[in-house]
Design a protein around this motif. Structure first.
Motif, PDB file in Angstrom:
ATOM      1  N   LEU A  35       0.827  -1.205   0.000  1.00  0.00           N
ATOM      2  CA  LEU A  35       0.000   0.000   0.000  1.00  0.00           C
ATOM      3  C   LEU A  35       0.867   1.264   0.000  1.00  0.00           C
ATOM      4  CD1 LEU A  35      -2.922  -1.151   2.279  1.00  0.00           C
ATOM      5  CD2 LEU A  35      -3.096  -0.404  -0.084  1.00  0.00           C
ATOM      6  N   ALA A  36       2.000   1.227   0.681  1.00  0.00           N
ATOM      7  CA  ALA A  36       2.927   2.364   0.645  1.00  0.00           C
ATOM      8  C   ALA A  36       3.461   2.553  -0.775  1.00  0.00           C
ATOM      9  CB  ALA A  36       4.069   2.155   1.634  1.00  0.00           C
ATOM     10  N   GLU A  37       3.814   1.445  -1.432  1.00  0.00           N
ATOM     11  CA  GLU A  37       4.282   1.518  -2.821  1.00  0.00           C
ATOM     12  C   GLU A  37       3.201   2.109  -3.721  1.00  0.00           C
ATOM     13  OE1 GLU A  37       5.109  -1.318  -6.664  1.00  0.00           O
ATOM     14  OE2 GLU A  37       4.496  -2.241  -4.782  1.00  0.00           O
ATOM     15  N   PHE A  38       1.974   1.646  -3.561  1.00  0.00           N
ATOM     16  CA  PHE A  38       0.871   2.155  -4.364  1.00  0.00           C
ATOM     17  C   PHE A  38       0.756   3.670  -4.217  1.00  0.00           C
ATOM     18  CE2 PHE A  38      -3.538   3.629  -4.527  1.00  0.00           C
ATOM     19  CZ  PHE A  38      -3.851   3.330  -5.843  1.00  0.00           C
ATOM     20  N   TYR A  39       0.752   4.137  -2.988  1.00  0.00           N
ATOM     21  CA  TYR A  39       0.578   5.565  -2.751  1.00  0.00           C
ATOM     22  C   TYR A  39       1.736   6.380  -3.348  1.00  0.00           C
ATOM     23  CZ  TYR A  39      -0.155  10.019  -0.543  1.00  0.00           C
ATOM     24  OH  TYR A  39      -0.341  11.353  -0.338  1.00  0.00           O
ATOM     25  N   GLN A  40       2.940   5.873  -3.229  1.00  0.00           N
ATOM     26  CA  GLN A  40       4.117   6.598  -3.727  1.00  0.00           C
ATOM     27  C   GLN A  40       4.154   6.690  -5.249  1.00  0.00           C
ATOM     28  OE1 GLN A  40       7.092   4.322  -1.722  1.00  0.00           O
ATOM     29  NE2 GLN A  40       6.842   5.444   0.195  1.00  0.00           N
ATOM     30  N   GLN A  41       3.609   5.702  -5.950  1.00  0.00           N
ATOM     31  CA  GLN A  41       3.653   5.724  -7.416  1.00  0.00           C
ATOM     32  C   GLN A  41       2.275   5.952  -8.047  1.00  0.00           C
ATOM     33  OE1 GLN A  41       2.974   2.563  -9.808  1.00  0.00           O
ATOM     34  NE2 GLN A  41       1.393   2.311  -8.280  1.00  0.00           N
ATOM     35  N   TYR A  42       1.318   6.415  -7.250  1.00  0.00           N
ATOM     36  CA  TYR A  42      -0.057   6.597  -7.703  1.00  0.00           C
ATOM     37  C   TYR A  42      -0.133   7.519  -8.918  1.00  0.00           C
ATOM     38  CZ  TYR A  42      -4.949   8.011  -7.710  1.00  0.00           C
ATOM     39  OH  TYR A  42      -6.238   8.288  -8.086  1.00  0.00           O
ATOM     40  N   ASP A  43      -0.850   7.066  -9.933  1.00  0.00           N
ATOM     41  CA  ASP A  43      -1.107   7.852 -11.141  1.00  0.00           C
ATOM     42  C   ASP A  43      -2.618   7.844 -11.353  1.00  0.00           C
ATOM     43  OD1 ASP A  43      -1.602   8.755 -13.750  1.00  0.00           O
ATOM     44  OD2 ASP A  43       0.184   7.797 -14.565  1.00  0.00           O
ATOM     45  N   PHE A  61     -12.621  -3.081   0.062  1.00  0.00           N
ATOM     46  CA  PHE A  61     -11.521  -2.325  -0.541  1.00  0.00           C
ATOM     47  C   PHE A  61     -10.965  -3.101  -1.722  1.00  0.00           C
ATOM     48  CE2 PHE A  61      -7.094  -0.884  -0.744  1.00  0.00           C
ATOM     49  CZ  PHE A  61      -7.227   0.483  -0.611  1.00  0.00           C
ATOM     50  N   LEU A  62     -10.506  -2.366  -2.742  1.00  0.00           N
ATOM     51  CA  LEU A  62      -9.870  -2.958  -3.916  1.00  0.00           C
ATOM     52  C   LEU A  62      -8.998  -1.907  -4.590  1.00  0.00           C
ATOM     53  CD1 LEU A  62      -9.597  -5.250  -6.081  1.00  0.00           C
ATOM     54  CD2 LEU A  62     -11.661  -4.318  -7.124  1.00  0.00           C
ATOM     55  N   LEU A  63      -7.835  -2.340  -5.069  1.00  0.00           N
ATOM     56  CA  LEU A  63      -6.927  -1.460  -5.811  1.00  0.00           C
ATOM     57  C   LEU A  63      -6.697  -1.984  -7.207  1.00  0.00           C
ATOM     58  CD1 LEU A  63      -3.828  -0.719  -3.522  1.00  0.00           C
ATOM     59  CD2 LEU A  63      -5.796   0.727  -3.941  1.00  0.00           C
ATOM     60  N   LEU A  64      -6.497  -1.063  -8.150  1.00  0.00           N
ATOM     61  CA  LEU A  64      -5.955  -1.354  -9.462  1.00  0.00           C
ATOM     62  C   LEU A  64      -4.638  -0.585  -9.541  1.00  0.00           C
ATOM     63  CD1 LEU A  64      -7.707  -1.322 -12.898  1.00  0.00           C
ATOM     64  CD2 LEU A  64      -5.514  -0.205 -12.585  1.00  0.00           C
ATOM     65  N   VAL A  65      -3.543  -1.304  -9.715  1.00  0.00           N
ATOM     66  CA  VAL A  65      -2.202  -0.732  -9.744  1.00  0.00           C
ATOM     67  C   VAL A  65      -1.627  -0.907 -11.138  1.00  0.00           C
ATOM     68  CG1 VAL A  65       0.105  -0.802  -8.726  1.00  0.00           C
ATOM     69  CG2 VAL A  65      -1.888  -1.394  -7.331  1.00  0.00           C
ATOM     70  N   HIS A  66      -1.146   0.183 -11.737  1.00  0.00           N
ATOM     71  CA  HIS A  66      -0.539   0.057 -13.063  1.00  0.00           C
ATOM     72  C   HIS A  66       0.845  -0.594 -12.934  1.00  0.00           C
ATOM     73  CE1 HIS A  66       1.543   3.834 -12.006  1.00  0.00           C
ATOM     74  NE2 HIS A  66       2.416   3.516 -12.952  1.00  0.00           N
ATOM     75  N   ARG A  67       1.114  -1.489 -13.868  1.00  0.00           N
ATOM     76  CA  ARG A  67       2.395  -2.208 -13.942  1.00  0.00           C
ATOM     77  C   ARG A  67       2.833  -2.198 -15.401  1.00  0.00           C
ATOM     78  NH1 ARG A  67       3.876  -2.244  -8.759  1.00  0.00           N
ATOM     79  NH2 ARG A  67       2.608  -3.583  -7.452  1.00  0.00           N
ATOM     80  N   GLY A  68       3.250  -1.038 -15.888  1.00  0.00           N
ATOM     81  CA  GLY A  68       3.574  -0.911 -17.304  1.00  0.00           C
ATOM     82  C   GLY A  68       2.299  -0.992 -18.119  1.00  0.00           C
ATOM     83  N   ASP A  69       2.257  -1.942 -19.063  1.00  0.00           N
ATOM     84  CA  ASP A  69       1.067  -2.123 -19.900  1.00  0.00           C
ATOM     85  C   ASP A  69      -0.008  -2.971 -19.229  1.00  0.00           C
ATOM     86  OD1 ASP A  69       2.207  -0.607 -21.905  1.00  0.00           O
ATOM     87  OD2 ASP A  69       3.084  -2.348 -22.903  1.00  0.00           O
ATOM     88  N   ALA A  70       0.316  -3.552 -18.091  1.00  0.00           N
ATOM     89  CA  ALA A  70      -0.623  -4.418 -17.373  1.00  0.00           C
ATOM     90  C   ALA A  70      -1.153  -3.693 -16.136  1.00  0.00           C
ATOM     91  CB  ALA A  70       0.063  -5.721 -16.961  1.00  0.00           C
ATOM     92  N   ALA A  71      -2.204  -4.259 -15.567  1.00  0.00           N
ATOM     93  CA  ALA A  71      -2.751  -3.760 -14.306  1.00  0.00           C
ATOM     94  C   ALA A  71      -2.745  -4.913 -13.309  1.00  0.00           C
ATOM     95  CB  ALA A  71      -4.174  -3.252 -14.501  1.00  0.00           C
ATOM     96  N   GLN A  72      -2.457  -4.599 -12.056  1.00  0.00           N
ATOM     97  CA  GLN A  72      -2.493  -5.613 -11.005  1.00  0.00           C
ATOM     98  C   GLN A  72      -3.656  -5.324 -10.066  1.00  0.00           C
ATOM     99  OE1 GLN A  72       0.998  -5.904  -8.476  1.00  0.00           O
ATOM    100  NE2 GLN A  72       0.336  -7.867  -7.644  1.00  0.00           N
ATOM    101  N   LEU A  73      -4.430  -6.348  -9.784  1.00  0.00           N
ATOM    102  CA  LEU A  73      -5.510  -6.288  -8.808  1.00  0.00           C
ATOM    103  C   LEU A  73      -4.899  -6.612  -7.452  1.00  0.00           C
ATOM    104  CD1 LEU A  73      -9.008  -7.852  -9.258  1.00  0.00           C
ATOM    105  CD2 LEU A  73      -7.801  -8.033  -7.105  1.00  0.00           C
ATOM    106  N   ARG A  74      -5.116  -5.740  -6.472  1.00  0.00           N
ATOM    107  CA  ARG A  74      -4.502  -5.952  -5.157  1.00  0.00           C
ATOM    108  C   ARG A  74      -5.463  -5.607  -4.028  1.00  0.00           C
ATOM    109  NH1 ARG A  74       1.631  -4.518  -4.416  1.00  0.00           N
ATOM    110  NH2 ARG A  74       1.527  -6.556  -3.420  1.00  0.00           N
TER     111      ARG A  74
END
Length: 151
Positions: A35-43, A61-74
């Motif tokens: 979650l700290a990583e998500f917040y620091q790189q949030y776009d 709660f649910l997150l979608l995190v960008h990972r280049g061309d992909a998205a990660q569900l976390r």
């Protein structure tokens, strides 16, 4: 996100996964780090946060995190009292809709073999099990599983 949200979601994961699956403090620290990583790189153009609330209390709660061309569900979580009401389906629908809106071609997630209801929901939305590996990262032996979705 508002002040307190990240800490509370970490707390929810720590307490719930200890009670339901006997995960150790290792899992809570894993969630905190992610979650700290998500917040620091949030776009805001690529990432998304969904928080379910009832009477001003977080129940999902649910997150979608960008990972280049992909998205990660976390960090998909629902308090037990709020399961079976359609919230999981709603969150997954919002997630997939956002994937399409942002033109992601793939998405993936990591989970464990113990989360059978979650796996069923992921499969319902088109995710396929693509990898399994033994792990003791959460204070006990589990099989970590990767699910992938190709749009």
């Amino acid at each position: 996100l508002r002040p307190g949200d990240i800490g509370y979601v970490i707390y929810m994961h720590g307490r719930l996964y200890k009670k339901e699956y006997n995960y150790g403090i290792e899992f809570e620290t894993y969630v905190a780090t992610g979650l700290a990583e998500f917040y620091q790189q949030y776009d805001p153009e690529k990432d998304r946060v969904w928080i379910c609330e009832y009477k001003n209390k977080t129940v999902g709660f649910l997150l979608l995190v960008h990972r280049g061309d992909a998205a990660q569900l976390r960090y998909f979580i629902l308090k037990p009292k709020y399961r079976g009401l359609g919230l999981g389906n709603k969150l997954m629908s919002l997630y997939v809709d956002h994937l399409k809106k942002c033109k992601y071609k793939t998405s993936y997630l990591w989970t464990t073999d113990e989360l059978l209801a979650s796996a069923h929901l992921y499969q319902k939305f088109g995710f396929k099990l693509t990898e399994q590996k033994p792990s003791a990262a959460f204070g006990k032996s589990v099989k970590e599983q990767r699910y992938d979705l190709v749009l």
